[in-house]
Design a protein around this motif. Structure first.
Motif, PDB file in Angstrom:
ATOM      1  N   ALA A 175     -10.275  21.843   2.518  1.00 48.34           N
ATOM      2  CA  ALA A 175     -10.873  21.210   3.054  1.00 48.34           C
ATOM      3  C   ALA A 175     -11.769  20.124   2.523  1.00 48.34           C
ATOM      4  O   ALA A 175     -12.913  20.347   2.843  1.00 48.34           O
ATOM      5  N   ALA A 176     -11.591  20.149   1.224  1.00 49.90           N
ATOM      6  CA  ALA A 176     -12.282  19.040   0.705  1.00 49.90           C
ATOM      7  C   ALA A 176     -11.717  17.906   0.664  1.00 49.90           C
ATOM      8  O   ALA A 176      -9.929  17.425   0.723  1.00 49.90           O
ATOM      9  N   PRO A 177     -12.059  16.615   0.092  1.00 56.03           N
ATOM     10  CA  PRO A 177     -11.731  15.400  -0.368  1.00 56.03           C
ATOM     11  C   PRO A 177     -10.619  15.310  -0.694  1.00 56.03           C
ATOM     12  O   PRO A 177      -9.936  15.687  -1.612  1.00 56.03           O
ATOM     13  N   ALA A 178      -9.407  14.348  -0.350  1.00 57.49           N
ATOM     14  CA  ALA A 178      -8.113  14.223  -0.442  1.00 57.49           C
ATOM     15  C   ALA A 178      -7.811  13.332  -1.666  1.00 57.49           C
ATOM     16  O   ALA A 178      -8.916  12.335  -2.109  1.00 57.49           O
ATOM     17  N   MET A 179      -7.477  13.887  -2.549  1.00 57.71           N
ATOM     18  CA  MET A 179      -7.283  12.563  -3.796  1.00 57.71           C
ATOM     19  C   MET A 179      -6.932  12.116  -3.650  1.00 57.71           C
ATOM     20  O   MET A 179      -5.952  12.115  -3.279  1.00 57.71           O
ATOM     21  N   PRO A 180      -6.409  11.108  -4.914  1.00 57.59           N
ATOM     22  CA  PRO A 180      -6.149   9.565  -5.044  1.00 57.59           C
ATOM     23  C   PRO A 180      -4.125  10.616  -4.873  1.00 57.59           C
ATOM     24  O   PRO A 180      -3.625   9.555  -3.909  1.00 57.59           O
ATOM     25  N   ALA A 181      -3.992  10.955  -5.339  1.00 55.79           N
ATOM     26  CA  ALA A 181      -1.897  10.734  -5.317  1.00 55.79           C
ATOM     27  C   ALA A 181      -2.457  11.912  -3.903  1.00 55.79           C
ATOM     28  O   ALA A 181      -0.914  11.223  -3.213  1.00 55.79           O
ATOM     29  N   VAL A 182      -3.140  12.371  -3.025  1.00 55.44           N
ATOM     30  CA  VAL A 182      -2.568  12.061  -1.535  1.00 55.44           C
ATOM     31  C   VAL A 182      -2.858  11.646  -1.051  1.00 55.44           C
ATOM     32  O   VAL A 182      -1.289  11.306   0.029  1.00 55.44           O
ATOM     33  N   THR A 183      -3.360  10.998  -1.085  1.00 51.11           N
ATOM     34  CA  THR A 183      -3.975   9.945  -0.212  1.00 51.11           C
ATOM     35  C   THR A 183      -2.710   8.327  -0.306  1.00 51.11           C
ATOM     36  O   THR A 183      -2.472   7.665   0.427  1.00 51.11           O
ATOM     37  N   ALA A 184      -2.641   8.798  -1.882  1.00 53.48           N
ATOM     38  CA  ALA A 184      -1.330   7.257  -2.176  1.00 53.48           C
ATOM     39  C   ALA A 184       0.349   7.803  -1.262  1.00 53.48           C
ATOM     40  O   ALA A 184       0.921   7.327  -1.153  1.00 53.48           O
ATOM     41  N   ASP A 185      -0.160   9.280  -1.808  1.00 56.34           N
ATOM     42  CA  ASP A 185       1.491   9.440  -0.931  1.00 56.34           C
ATOM     43  C   ASP A 185       1.695   9.337   0.747  1.00 56.34           C
ATOM     44  O   ASP A 185       2.032   9.336   0.809  1.00 56.34           O
ATOM     45  N   ILE A 186       0.720   9.171   1.111  1.00 58.28           N
ATOM     46  CA  ILE A 186       0.263   9.350   2.668  1.00 58.28           C
ATOM     47  C   ILE A 186       0.492   7.867   2.646  1.00 58.28           C
ATOM     48  O   ILE A 186       1.439   7.254   4.051  1.00 58.28           O
ATOM     49  N   GLU A 187      -0.035   6.957   1.799  1.00 57.85           N
ATOM     50  CA  GLU A 187      -0.056   5.272   2.493  1.00 57.85           C
ATOM     51  C   GLU A 187       1.877   5.408   2.242  1.00 57.85           C
ATOM     52  O   GLU A 187       2.223   4.353   2.553  1.00 57.85           O
ATOM     53  N   SER A 188       2.215   5.902   0.904  1.00 53.38           N
ATOM     54  CA  SER A 188       3.781   5.486   0.891  1.00 53.38           C
ATOM     55  C   SER A 188       4.565   5.942   2.189  1.00 53.38           C
ATOM     56  O   SER A 188       5.925   5.134   1.800  1.00 53.38           O
ATOM     57  N   ARG A 189       4.324   6.380   2.865  1.00 50.11           N
ATOM     58  CA  ARG A 189       4.924   7.255   3.886  1.00 50.11           C
ATOM     59  C   ARG A 189       4.682   6.712   5.315  1.00 50.11           C
ATOM     60  O   ARG A 189       5.107   6.582   6.541  1.00 50.11           O
ATOM     61  N   LEU A 190       4.079   5.543   5.267  1.00 57.06           N
ATOM     62  CA  LEU A 190       3.683   4.232   6.628  1.00 57.06           C
ATOM     63  C   LEU A 190       4.549   4.385   6.766  1.00 57.06           C
ATOM     64  O   LEU A 190       5.616   3.878   6.878  1.00 57.06           O
ATOM     65  N   ALA A 191       5.241   4.600   8.557  1.00 56.99           N
ATOM     66  CA  ALA A 191       5.949   4.462   9.398  1.00 56.99           C
ATOM     67  C   ALA A 191       5.704   4.574  10.766  1.00 56.99           C
ATOM     68  O   ALA A 191       4.805   5.765  10.913  1.00 56.99           O
ATOM     69  N   PRO A 192       6.408   3.779  11.644  1.00 63.47           N
ATOM     70  CA  PRO A 192       6.553   4.577  13.331  1.00 63.47           C
ATOM     71  C   PRO A 192       6.601   5.686  13.235  1.00 63.47           C
ATOM     72  O   PRO A 192       7.385   6.448  12.942  1.00 63.47           O
TER      73      PRO A 192
END
Length: 460
Positions: free
Chosen positions: A118-135
């Motif tokens: 429940a804490a803000p996502a750290m850069p490694a997490v948001t970078a991983d999400i960005e790397s998985r962008l897909a329909p």
């Protein structure tokens, strides 16, 4: 995909860019991230703010997560962002997404992810999400999860009351929701603790009454006027998604967030012990208050994710940033304008902010801070900071530079105890210039000097 980038507080964009198709891609990337973390199909929360488009985007996100096998919990109405974060911890969820552009104008929207802590996502997490962008990539229909509405407000309110145990009997408060998600939440919590509450801008208005829900002194001038006219003890306001707080006192008007931090931390130290965590742009007055109580201060880059991380590492009593985001020990490590509104009222009920701040000024001296912005394309930000670090003069506004802190941009510490900070904005194409000194005149001189240093570099 190139339009989606997670900055300081998730991805925000105008509605011509922030589209259903891209939001679905973020939702799918989040589901893929959770699967990679071993949380495939585990329950998640999806919250949203009061913007006209937010409920629809939240439903799109919920559907994508559900067809990836997740049980999705939606709030019964738009809710403050910290209520979603608290629901993640309270219900032991795998994480959650919030549709909100916070204080931005109504033509914006945004999305941010909270992990299971429940804490803000750290850069490694948001970078991983960005790397998985897909329909969207649905699971077999037999494996689809469900979507259901639950109460996010009640559990958070119960926790806030248990944590602070406030008695606000006899306290008169004017609450300003700025037409955001704090309406019917912060004000109800204050009343439940015994305060008499007068409401302002607590009607649902997706256009925010024509004023962005940013609790700046200019936007809270009406609140300050009502506090003065009615003789109220305190004014309290939240931004659009109520993760930030601002207060108005009868004597000072809209209170500088640095002073709010110092006074509130001083109040907490009368009952508990523990260090404070502050960002590099936040006042040194916190350090003076801490030192007076034998406590330490931990400095972080700007961004509440760094504050949250340091709060965990150092068991901090309070953490915050000069933009109005704060949290305390025993709560989620996410800024929470609802809880802090209740805490502000508790501080005021014991000793008025104006009196406490007069005492702190007498003990620690005058301290002033301000900031300005300089337009700067995102692509030029790194170059400008690098060149500033290389060309920083030995004196700024006639005072010698004693040391330089490069933790977040360039912070020049001067020989009279003042400082100048230049850092790139994480949400806008701008450079931020901050200054702190013992007088307002000195602050303005430092800001002018900072602008003179930065503008030629931007334009070179």
């Amino acid at each position: 995909m190139e339009q989606i980038s997670f900055g300081t507080s998730g991805w925000r964009a105008t509605l011509d860019t922030f589209t259903n198709r891209r939001v679905r891609m973020v939702a799918q990337a989040t589901a893929s991230h959770l699967a990679a973390e071993g949380a495939a199909g585990e329950p998640v929360a999806v919250g949203y703010d009061a913007r006209e488009s937010s409920r629809g985007f939240a439903e799109e996100v919920a559907r994508v997560l559900a067809v990836n096998g997740h049980e999705v919990l939606l709030p019964e109405r738009d809710v403050p962002t910290p209520l979603v974060a608290y629901a993640i911890r309270d219900r032991d969820l795998a994480g959650g997404l919030v549709i909100s552009a916070s204080h931005n104008p109504p033509e914006y929207n945004g999305i941010k992810f909270f992990p299971a802590d429940a804490a803000p996502a750290m850069p490694a997490v948001t970078a991983d999400i960005e790397s998985r962008l897909a329909p969207p990539n649905p699971a077999p229909e037999a494996d689809w999860g469900t979507i259901r509405e639950v109460d996010f407000q009640g559990p958070h309110a119960e926790h806030a009351m248990d944590l602070l145990d406030p008695d606000l009997s006899g306290l008169s408060i004017v609450y300003d929701a700025m037409h955001g998600s704090g309406r019917g939440v912060t004000d109800q919590l204050l009343e439940a603790a015994g305060a008499s509450v007068r409401r302002r801008r607590c009607e649902l208005d997706a256009a925010f009454g024509g004023t962005p829900p940013e609790p700046s002194p200019e936007n809270l001038a009406g609140l300050a006027e009502v506090v003065r006219e009615t003789g109220a003890d305190l004014g309290i306001a939240n931004d659009g998604d109520a993760d930030r707080v601002a207060i108005v006192t009868p004597k000072r008007g809209t209170l500088d967030e640095n002073l709010f931090f110092a006074a509130t931390y001083d109040h907490l130290l009368e009952r508990q012990s523990g260090p404070a965590v502050r960002t590099v742009s936040t006042t040194f007055l916190i350090d003076r208050v801490a030192q007076a109580h034998g406590e330490d201060v931990i400095e972080t880059p700007v961004g509440f994710k760094w504050v949250a991380q340091a709060m965990a590492e150092h068991d901090a009593l309070m953490g915050g940033e000069e933009s109005g985001g704060f949290s305390i020990r025993g709560h989620i490590r996410e800024k929470d304008g609802v809880l802090m509104g209740l805490l502000a009222a508790a501080v005021e009920s014991e000793r008025p902010f104006d009196d406490r701040l007069d005492e702190l000024r007498a003990e620690h001296g005058e301290i002033h801070q301000d900031k300005v912005s300089v337009d700067c394309p995102d692509a030029a930000k790194t170059r400008v900071i690098d060149e500033l670090a290389e060309t920083l003069p030995e004196t700024i506004a006639d005072r010698e530079v004693e040391s330089v802190n490069p933790a977040d941009g360039v912070k020049a510490l001067l020989d009279d105890g003042s400082w100048l900070l230049v850092r790139p904005s994480g949400t806008e194409p701008k450079m931020r210039v901050y200054a702190e000194a013992e007088s307002e005149q000195r602050v303005q001189a430092l800001l002018a000097a900072g602008q003179e240093l930065v503008e030629p570099l931007v334009n070179s």
